[in-house]
Design an enzyme around this catalytic site. Structure first.
Site, PDB file in Angstrom:
ATOM      1  N   CYS A  95     -44.696 -14.596  22.070  1.00 18.42           N
ATOM      2  CA  CYS A  95     -43.151 -15.897  21.796  1.00 18.42           C
ATOM      3  C   CYS A  95     -41.688 -15.946  21.895  1.00 18.42           C
ATOM      4  O   CYS A  95     -41.268 -14.406  21.454  1.00 18.42           O
ATOM      5  CB  CYS A  95     -43.470 -15.906  20.246  1.00 18.42           C
ATOM      6  SG  CYS A  95     -42.131 -16.689  19.058  1.00 18.42           S
ATOM      7  N   CYS A 155     -38.817 -15.892  19.953  1.00 17.14           N
ATOM      8  CA  CYS A 155     -38.964 -14.674  18.259  1.00 17.14           C
ATOM      9  C   CYS A 155     -38.400 -13.610  19.377  1.00 17.14           C
ATOM     10  O   CYS A 155     -37.969 -12.244  18.917  1.00 17.14           O
ATOM     11  CB  CYS A 155     -40.078 -14.140  18.431  1.00 17.14           C
ATOM     12  SG  CYS A 155     -41.028 -16.013  17.054  1.00 17.14           S
TER      13      CYS A 155
END
Length: 186
Positions: A132, A135
């Protein structure tokens, strides 16, 4: 590190590099023991290999407080949710999704059992394993702003990469004994 040493010995020959790296990345370096073992537990949990997680937990329990292990497991759980959600928002690339509230509970990010910065480091490592980008960027900014160096972040991600590779390599161990089609035909 007896439990992870047993994992190393179980890795098949095609994973020889992983065997060597698994020993090397968990040696003392720029991370505290809590950071090093928290990253190891969190990423072993994220890799979803029960044997690897059991070994990481066994070795971590000998090195760190229970609160660190609790945070590492919580980081793996919360990031399993967040990495899917935020990766979707990033991949779809529509502002309309970015404007929608997540409405997902993630209280542990705000109130970890031990260190906030360490929890963010565990979340960063799991986010790297789960791919991700949003993130990873977010957690990297938080840990650097919280006083960790890029060398510490780099060391954490190296641990994450090797633990993930160890999980994959344990799965390969079952296939290493299977004869190839050429050998079976001959």
């Amino acid at each position: 590190m007896a439990a992870l040493d047993a994992i190393r010995e179980a890795l098949p020959e095609p994973a020889r590099d992983i065997k060597l790296n698994l020993q090397a990345v968990l040696q003392p370096g720029t991370l505290t023991p809590a950071q090093r073992w928290g990253v190891a537990v969190a990423t072993a949990a994220a890799a979803r290999n029960e044997r690897l997680l059991a070994a990481a937990l066994a070795d971590a329990r000998a090195e760190v407080e229970p609160a660190v292990i609790e945070d590492a497991l919580a980081a793996a759980a919360v990031m399993a949710m967040n990495n899917v959600y935020y990766r979707f928002r990033h991949m779809v690339g529509k502002a309309s999704y970015a404007e929608k509230p997540a409405r997902l509970r993630m209280n542990r990010l705000v109130k970890p059992a031990a260190s906030k910065v360490d929890f963010e480091l565990f979340a960063l490592a799991v986010s790297a394993v789960n791919g991700c980008e949003t993130c990873v960027r977010s957690h990297e900014q938080v840990v650097v702003a919280g006083g960790l160096s890029e060398d510490q972040v780099h060391e954490a991600v190296r641990i994450a990469a090797v633990l993930h590779a160890a999980a994959v390599s344990l799965e390969l161990a079952g296939y290493a004994a299977v004869p190839s089609a050429a050998a079976a035909a001959g």
